[in-house]
Scaffold this motif. Structure first.
Motif, PDB file in Angstrom:
ATOM      1  N   SER A  85       0.826  -1.198   0.000  1.00  0.00           N
ATOM      2  CA  SER A  85       0.000   0.000   0.000  1.00  0.00           C
ATOM      3  C   SER A  85       0.870   1.262   0.000  1.00  0.00           C
ATOM      4  O   SER A  85       0.615   2.205  -0.759  1.00  0.00           O
ATOM      5  N   TYR A  86       1.900   1.275   0.821  1.00  0.00           N
ATOM      6  CA  TYR A  86       2.810   2.431   0.827  1.00  0.00           C
ATOM      7  C   TYR A  86       3.585   2.537  -0.485  1.00  0.00           C
ATOM      8  O   TYR A  86       3.820   3.631  -0.992  1.00  0.00           O
ATOM      9  N   ILE A  87       3.986   1.403  -1.011  1.00  0.00           N
ATOM     10  CA  ILE A  87       4.732   1.425  -2.277  1.00  0.00           C
ATOM     11  C   ILE A  87       3.846   1.967  -3.395  1.00  0.00           C
ATOM     12  O   ILE A  87       4.285   2.769  -4.218  1.00  0.00           O
ATOM     13  N   GLU A  88       2.589   1.564  -3.381  1.00  0.00           N
ATOM     14  CA  GLU A  88       1.651   2.063  -4.397  1.00  0.00           C
ATOM     15  C   GLU A  88       1.568   3.585  -4.337  1.00  0.00           C
ATOM     16  O   GLU A  88       1.673   4.276  -5.359  1.00  0.00           O
ATOM     17  N   LYS A  89       1.368   4.117  -3.141  1.00  0.00           N
ATOM     18  CA  LYS A  89       1.234   5.577  -2.980  1.00  0.00           C
ATOM     19  C   LYS A  89       2.506   6.292  -3.441  1.00  0.00           C
ATOM     20  O   LYS A  89       2.446   7.305  -4.141  1.00  0.00           O
ATOM     21  N   GLN A 293       9.668  -0.348   9.976  1.00  0.00           N
ATOM     22  CA  GLN A 293       9.198   0.942   9.478  1.00  0.00           C
ATOM     23  C   GLN A 293       8.794   0.815   8.003  1.00  0.00           C
ATOM     24  O   GLN A 293       9.564   1.135   7.093  1.00  0.00           O
ATOM     25  N   VAL A 294       7.569   0.375   7.836  1.00  0.00           N
ATOM     26  CA  VAL A 294       7.097  -0.020   6.511  1.00  0.00           C
ATOM     27  C   VAL A 294       7.145   1.137   5.514  1.00  0.00           C
ATOM     28  O   VAL A 294       7.520   0.963   4.353  1.00  0.00           O
ATOM     29  N   GLN A 295       6.781   2.321   5.971  1.00  0.00           N
ATOM     30  CA  GLN A 295       6.752   3.455   5.047  1.00  0.00           C
ATOM     31  C   GLN A 295       8.152   3.789   4.544  1.00  0.00           C
ATOM     32  O   GLN A 295       8.348   4.091   3.360  1.00  0.00           O
ATOM     33  N   LEU A 296       9.124   3.672   5.434  1.00  0.00           N
ATOM     34  CA  LEU A 296      10.514   3.950   5.059  1.00  0.00           C
ATOM     35  C   LEU A 296      11.027   2.874   4.097  1.00  0.00           C
ATOM     36  O   LEU A 296      11.714   3.174   3.118  1.00  0.00           O
ATOM     37  N   ILE A 297      10.669   1.627   4.368  1.00  0.00           N
ATOM     38  CA  ILE A 297      11.060   0.529   3.465  1.00  0.00           C
ATOM     39  C   ILE A 297      10.464   0.788   2.079  1.00  0.00           C
ATOM     40  O   ILE A 297      11.131   0.646   1.057  1.00  0.00           O
ATOM     41  N   ALA A 298       9.200   1.216   2.069  1.00  0.00           N
ATOM     42  CA  ALA A 298       8.531   1.512   0.798  1.00  0.00           C
ATOM     43  C   ALA A 298       9.258   2.634   0.060  1.00  0.00           C
ATOM     44  O   ALA A 298       9.574   2.513  -1.129  1.00  0.00           O
ATOM     45  N   LYS A 300      12.332   3.762   0.318  1.00  0.00           N
ATOM     46  CA  LYS A 300      13.678   3.391  -0.139  1.00  0.00           C
ATOM     47  C   LYS A 300      13.607   2.433  -1.327  1.00  0.00           C
ATOM     48  O   LYS A 300      14.396   2.533  -2.263  1.00  0.00           O
ATOM     49  N   SER A 301      12.644   1.517  -1.297  1.00  0.00           N
ATOM     50  CA  SER A 301      12.489   0.579  -2.415  1.00  0.00           C
ATOM     51  C   SER A 301      12.136   1.334  -3.694  1.00  0.00           C
ATOM     52  O   SER A 301      12.682   1.059  -4.765  1.00  0.00           O
ATOM     53  N   VAL A 302      11.245   2.299  -3.549  1.00  0.00           N
ATOM     54  CA  VAL A 302      10.803   3.072  -4.712  1.00  0.00           C
ATOM     55  C   VAL A 302      11.947   3.949  -5.236  1.00  0.00           C
ATOM     56  O   VAL A 302      12.207   3.993  -6.442  1.00  0.00           O
ATOM     57  N   GLU A 303      12.645   4.621  -4.341  1.00  0.00           N
ATOM     58  CA  GLU A 303      13.810   5.432  -4.771  1.00  0.00           C
ATOM     59  C   GLU A 303      14.788   4.587  -5.568  1.00  0.00           C
ATOM     60  O   GLU A 303      15.290   5.000  -6.604  1.00  0.00           O
ATOM     61  N   ASN A 304      15.067   3.395  -5.057  1.00  0.00           N
ATOM     62  CA  ASN A 304      16.040   2.526  -5.711  1.00  0.00           C
ATOM     63  C   ASN A 304      15.561   2.038  -7.074  1.00  0.00           C
ATOM     64  O   ASN A 304      16.319   2.064  -8.037  1.00  0.00           O
ATOM     65  N   ILE A 305      14.319   1.615  -7.163  1.00  0.00           N
ATOM     66  CA  ILE A 305      13.867   1.065  -8.450  1.00  0.00           C
ATOM     67  C   ILE A 305      13.784   2.186  -9.491  1.00  0.00           C
ATOM     68  O   ILE A 305      14.152   1.998 -10.653  1.00  0.00           O
ATOM     69  N   ILE A 306      13.359   3.374  -9.084  1.00  0.00           N
ATOM     70  CA  ILE A 306      13.246   4.474 -10.048  1.00  0.00           C
ATOM     71  C   ILE A 306      14.622   4.950 -10.494  1.00  0.00           C
ATOM     72  O   ILE A 306      14.835   5.255 -11.672  1.00  0.00           O
ATOM     73  N   SER A 307      15.587   4.967  -9.599  1.00  0.00           N
ATOM     74  CA  SER A 307      16.943   5.340  -9.976  1.00  0.00           C
ATOM     75  C   SER A 307      17.504   4.347 -11.001  1.00  0.00           C
ATOM     76  O   SER A 307      18.163   4.733 -11.976  1.00  0.00           O
ATOM     77  N   LEU A 308      17.217   3.067 -10.790  1.00  0.00           N
ATOM     78  CA  LEU A 308      17.669   2.051 -11.750  1.00  0.00           C
ATOM     79  C   LEU A 308      17.000   2.244 -13.108  1.00  0.00           C
ATOM     80  O   LEU A 308      17.649   2.157 -14.147  1.00  0.00           O
TER      81      LEU A 308
END
Lengths: 332, 332
Positions: A85-89, A293-298, A300-308
């Motif tokens: 849900s956080y990753i989606e947002k 900290q689910v929101q932080l995990i979300a 960081k995951s999004v930052e990383n995938i978008i940078s790639l």
């Protein structure tokens, strides 16, 4: 679209096939009825003219698909659903959509979804499952971010500091005066980083002369009744158990089983959950929990995938996020 | 693949562009570095030779994408996550993958996802959200099954018998001797069929001279703390409340708030949940609940969408599935 702007149009196809443009469109979109022989004729003309539908032409030179997939083992599991849900947002805020794929904790499904996701329907994948062999992830042909699982330095990992998690839980059991702690974990073959919390817990309890016992469960199906039956069995067979460490839902099952067996909480049994999803606070008693900290995990995951995806750049090969202990009513 | 088997191969492209096949592949897959001028040259040759990558060629004649999307308003909501989980399993058994899209209960996101899903990345859509105008669903260009929402006879609907649900809940309040029932519902503008349960409840309670009051909440964010604060406020402001009817999570919030306020359950307050997900049984007290048969809803939705995709055939325009009452410890 440079380089392909003078290919045949849908009208050229329609004209040559002697049909209406909307019929060609129906064939391309597979919508509505088209007689088999008409379809065949249209497909033949498409080939002759080398017509490339717009959206395919677009895909051909890989404009962004605009979507990112996330693989999770189970949609119902509150940790993964909250994280998704956080990753989606977060993805949406950055202009991407989320396609969520549940592998049902099945290695064949995982492989199957990964195969599908190699095509151009998504720009990258965030994976919360990791049952395949290392080389299968290495050979995945598009941006990939792994949660809780290390493949190699080219695939960024985002993970909680699970060692700290195990230590925080152990400290809580020590402070609560526990002598016999049971912790519920996945089968030990798993190589996910979250397993570190169990090792850290065992080590720290051992130093303090507190007995600990790991009980392994497989959670292929998310089955609260199954957890509850296990909890009753364990508490009856091991009546001296005074501490339970488990993921949110099995922790709730042990809490419930203990109360049904007439135990006082936390006097007779101290329960510490791991994950800290909303389920630990929606129970009648707030469950003491180590919170990821689910929101932080979300984020960081999004930052990383978008940078790639956008810069072919790895921000950080390994992002570790601290956990913390949230006091509830199931410990001292 | 009939009709396109003698188009140029990736090797033809590589040869003519004087690059290695893997470089062409990198351009097509947009993976790894390719110098801009090399990329340009390769794209030019692709155009000249009318090379169609396999996966695009496949998509061009609309072989099945092999995936079906499901739109839900919120991944964390246990009803939707449980339903999605069953739909995933059922689709997979029938050879399709599920791409789950959460609209975050946001009409713009819903529209955006629907737009994306018009492309050929999925063969059809099962939608559990319905905030758009009727015509937007009517104009959707591919197989669509709606949950709990009627568009027209061409779009099959699968829904629980919500009227029965409201009646079963009302009967439980009557049998438990309640006199002041509060029911928590979405804002009344919603046209989803599930709203029928509130109307049926009110009607039946009225016949039995039991007071009822609807309290509307918006659940844009799935926020247990928000529910809990509302519950405390309502129970303090209306101390004569002796019955609560709400979806699983707000029902859990009222149960928790009531116990914190020193109320005896069910003597002082009778709680009946609607949906019957695992959360009603994972609490310390089993919550009495009207159960939607999620697995049956999943199976019927999948049957309908696959019939539309594979046979262009509507099995049943409206499938209604009965609900039932499951006794818990929060009612007499």
């Amino acid at each position: 679209m440079e380089g392909i702007d003078n290919v045949a149009s849908i009208r050229d196809v329609a004209k040559k096939a002697k049909v209406a443009a909307c019929t060609v469109s129906r064939v391309l979109n597979n919508s509505g009825y088209v007689a088999p022989e008409t379809r065949e004729k249209i497909e033949k003309v498409i080939k002759e003219l080398n017509y490339i539908p717009n959206e395919l032409a677009r895909g051909m030179f890989r404009q962004k698909a605009g979507s990112i997939a996330m693989l999770i083992p189970n949609i119902v599991h509150p940790f993964f659903s909250t994280l998704a849900s956080y990753i989606e947002k977060e993805l949406y805020n950055r202009g991407y959509k989320l396609m969520l794929c549940s592998t049902d904790a099945d290695i064949n499904k995982e492989r199957d979804y990964m195969e599908t996701l190699k095509s151009n329907i998504v720009d990258g994948v965030i994976s919360g499952v990791s049952n395949l062999q290392l080389k299968e992830y290495k050979n995945f042909n598009k941006p990939l971010v792994m949660l809780d699982y290390v493949v190699n330095s080219k695939i960024p990992v985002v993970a909680s500091n699970h060692k700290l998690g195990g230590e925080l839980a152990a400290k809580k059991f020590i402070d609560s005066g526990c002598k016999n702690v049971i912790h519920i974990c996945d089968d030990k073959t798993t190589k996910v980083l979250s397993y570190q919390c169990h090792i850290a817990l065992e080590n720290m309890l051992k130093v303090h002369n507190i007995k600990s016992k790991a009980i392994e469960i497989k959670w292929n199906d998310f089955d609260f009744e199954g957890y509850l039956n296990l909890a009753k069995k364990v508490l009856i067979e091991r009546p001296d158990t005074d501490g339970i460490f488990a993921a949110d839902m099995p922790a709730a099952a042990f809490l419930k089983a203990a109360i049904k067996l007439g135990k006082q909480i936390p006097k007779d049994l101290c329960v510490v959950a791991y994950d800290g999803t909303y389920t630990t606070n929606s129970n009648i008693l707030n469950i003491t929990t180590v919170v990821q900290q689910v929101q932080l995990i979300a984020n960081k995951s999004v930052e990383n995938i978008i940078s790639l995806i956008e810069k072919d750049n790895i921000i950080e090969p390994y992002t570790e996020i601290d956990v913390y202990l949230r006091e509830g009513e199931t410990s001292f």
